[in-house]
Design an enzyme around this catalytic site. Structure first.
Site, PDB file in Angstrom:
ATOM      1  N   LYS A  61      35.854 -11.581  11.662  1.00 48.04           N
ATOM      2  CA  LYS A  61      36.976 -10.953  12.368  1.00 48.04           C
ATOM      3  C   LYS A  61      37.514 -11.927  13.417  1.00 48.04           C
ATOM      4  CE  LYS A  61      38.039  -6.726  15.016  1.00 48.04           C
ATOM      5  NZ  LYS A  61      37.449  -5.472  15.562  1.00 48.04           N
ATOM      6  N   SER A  64      39.797  -1.382  14.090  1.00 46.04           N
ATOM      7  CA  SER A  64      40.563  -2.605  14.169  1.00 46.04           C
ATOM      8  C   SER A  64      40.082  -3.726  13.245  1.00 46.04           C
ATOM      9  CB  SER A  64      40.552  -3.129  15.606  1.00 46.04           C
ATOM     10  OG  SER A  64      39.228  -3.404  16.021  1.00 46.04           O
ATOM     11  N   SER A 105      35.529   0.699  15.161  1.00 48.71           N
ATOM     12  CA  SER A 105      36.316  -0.303  14.429  1.00 48.71           C
ATOM     13  C   SER A 105      35.633  -0.966  13.246  1.00 48.71           C
ATOM     14  CB  SER A 105      36.784  -1.392  15.384  1.00 48.71           C
ATOM     15  OG  SER A 105      37.934  -0.955  16.047  1.00 48.71           O
TER      16      SER A 105
HETATM   17  N1  GLN Z   1      40.337   2.633  17.854  1.00 47.87           N
HETATM   18  C1  GLN Z   1      39.623   2.418  19.080  1.00 47.87           C
HETATM   19  C2  GLN Z   1      40.495   1.726  20.091  1.00 47.87           C
HETATM   20  O1  GLN Z   1      41.616   1.461  19.775  1.00 47.87           O
HETATM   21  C3  GLN Z   1      38.381   1.628  18.822  1.00 47.87           C
HETATM   22  C4  GLN Z   1      38.634   0.195  18.612  1.00 47.87           C
HETATM   23  C5  GLN Z   1      37.395  -0.591  18.396  1.00 47.87           C
HETATM   24  O2  GLN Z   1      36.352  -0.052  18.038  1.00 47.87           O
HETATM   25  N2  GLN Z   1      37.497  -1.860  18.632  1.00 47.87           N
HETATM   26  O3  GLN Z   1      40.101   1.440  21.182  1.00 47.87           O
END
Ligand code: GLN
Length: 493
Positions: free
Chosen positions: A78, A153, A177
């Protein structure tokens, strides 16, 4: 062309010289070339570098040396996990040309184990999002339906594994994410307990929540990947000194007197029917395997999102202060007479996208004098209560099962309102808040608008009990075949 190989098959075939590391890697590069123009999983790939690394593995094997437990496995990273080659952009214009002078501990451990870093994958900017749409360089598509998001994400990593572009990938979690995109793409994704994997080299979002974790096509593969990347690291004081068990060694042993908890709040009528259906079928699978299934009450489930969006944004506003136009990444050009303040303001205004700015403003607000107690301190108290509630549940059962996400993959552009996007993490976020571990595994399919979309099952266990989590997940996987199904694009060709 043959079906893409998974992690364990690759390791086995390369070690036994049925195929060379150069051949399997070449096949991944060919598939990326064929499909990634459509999917946009990768920010960049490292074809020369990865083939050189594969040659080295083949030479080690030819000379009878141990090439490591992941020898020949192409792995995507990532783009918020730094590598000392290529760029690390975090999906942000701010870091569009950023090159890290060092690699993350997890990346170094993968490489030392013989894995081959094939490229960097798309993500929401600074990992803020649940769809990979908030990436400054365009969104990734779901290989099951190109009009839908892969989740986020870590959407690029999940989609790359689901489409068979590479057998393994690393993602990161702050609130879901890894698990949520794994569910939406039909792969396995693991959120390790907080402290299990070093965060050194993971670009910080919410430091008390962030963890790196693996994606792969089956439970055993993720167990192997986690074993490699986990463990104490002198460069991250929050990494645990606890020993890392050999997860694979006992993974096929069923757990005697297994007690599975099903939180009542997880089977909401607002979930997509296919999601609840998958959980009900999973309950039957576990009952059929002799497990006792208990109903658990987790009334604080609903407070997770609110708590998270105070703590995570507070930490983000502090962590992202380092992007000031002086030390890293983008530096705005100044007009005559402008000074240091203008440099900060301009660089940040130009460099950050709308969602990141929203988070910084929210976080700065909840930490500001007069609101600190009302928001931030209160959220910390609720965090403690959520942790206690989960601890009490784990005193009654080995694992909690439920949906990973309330719905299957949604359409690109469908969740324009930020709150509707935030709600995607309803079932994943409390694991981050409490520091426990969780895995999402393929558990069914939904028919939506004539398309077949994967549905994930989430299994959560208490902090540092990944061994149990993998065994429970493996029991389910062995009794079902959802993980063997691939999107058309993930098959050979
Ligand atoms: N969707 C959540 C956020 O936008 C979690 C994102 C993540 O786990 N990096 O903060």
């Amino acid at each position: 062309m043959h079906e893409p190989l998974g992690v364990l098959d690759t390791v086995e075939s390369v070690a036994n010289r049925r195929v060379s590391a150069v051949e399997v890697t070449g096949e991944c590069l060919r598939r990326i070339e064929a499909h990634d123009r459509t999917l946009s999983c990768f920010r960049e790939t490292y074809p020369d570098r990865v083939v050189d690394a594969a040659r080295r593995i083949d030479r080690l094997i030819a000379s009878g040396e141990d090439p490591g437990p992941l020898a020949g496995v192409a792995c995507a990273i990532k783009d918020n996990i730094v590598t000392d080659f290529g760029r690390t952009t975090c999906g942000s214009r701010f870091l569009a040309d950023f090159r890290s002078p060092f690699s993350a501990t997890a990346v170094r451990r993968l490489t030392a184990a013989g894995a081959l870093i094939i490229g960097k994958t798309n993500c929401d900017e600074f990992a803020m999002g649940s769809s990979t749409e908030h990436c400054a360089f365009g969104c990734t598509r779901n290989p099951w339906d190109l009009d839908r998001v892969p989740g986020g994400s870590s959407g690029g990593s999940a989609a790359a594994v689901a489409a068979g572009l590479c057998p393994a990938a690393l993602g990161s979690e702050t609130g879901g994410s890894i698990r949520q995109p794994a569910a939406l793409c039909g792969t396995v994704g693991v959120k390790p307990s907080y402290g299990r994997v070093s965060r050194f080299g993971l670009v910080a979002f919410g430091s008390s929540l962030d963890q790196i974790g693996p994606f792969a096509g089956c439970v055993r593969s993720t167990a192997l990947l986690l074993r490699v990347i986990a463990g104490a690291d002198a460069r991250d004081s929050t990494s645990t000194p606890l020993e890392v068990p050999d997860y694979l060694a006992a993974i096929d042993e069923p757990i005697p007197d297994l007690r599975i908890g099903v939180p009542r709040q997880y089977l909401s009528d607002e979930n997509h029917p296919a999601v609840n259906e998958a959980v009900r079928r999973a309950i039957e699978v576990f009952t059929g395997l002799g497990a006792e299934v208990l109903e658990i009450d987790l009334p604080l489930t609903a407070y997770g999102i609110a708590t998270y969006y105070i703590i995570a944004t507070a930490e983000a506003s502090s962590n992202l202060a380092r992007f000031d136009g002086v030390r890293y990444g983008r530096r705005a050009s100044l007009a005559e007479g402008e000074g240091l303040y203008d440099l900060y303001a301009r660089s940040r205004s130009e460099g950050f996208g709308a969602e990141v700015k929203r988070r910084i403003m929210l976080g700065t607000y909840v930490l500001s004098a007069g609101y600190y107690d009302a928001y931030y301190n209160r959220a910390l108290k609720v965090r403690r209560l959520i942790k206690q509630e989960l601890d009490a549940a784990f005193a009654r059962c080995h694992a909690l099962i439920g949906p990973t996400a309330p719905t299957p993959a949604f359409a690109i552009g469908e969740k324009a309102d930020p709150l509707s996007m935030y709600l995607c993490d309803l079932y994943t976020i409390n694991a981050n808040i409490a520091g426990i571990c969780g895995i999402s595994i393929p558990a069914g399919f939904a028919q939506v608008d004539g398309r077949t979309l994967p549905v994930g099952l989430q299994i959560q266990c208490k902090a540092f009990d990944e061994a149990t989590m993998f065994r429970v997940a493996r029991m389910f996987e062995k009794s079902t075949d959802y993980h063997t199904k691939r999107p058309e694009m993930g098959k050979g060709g």
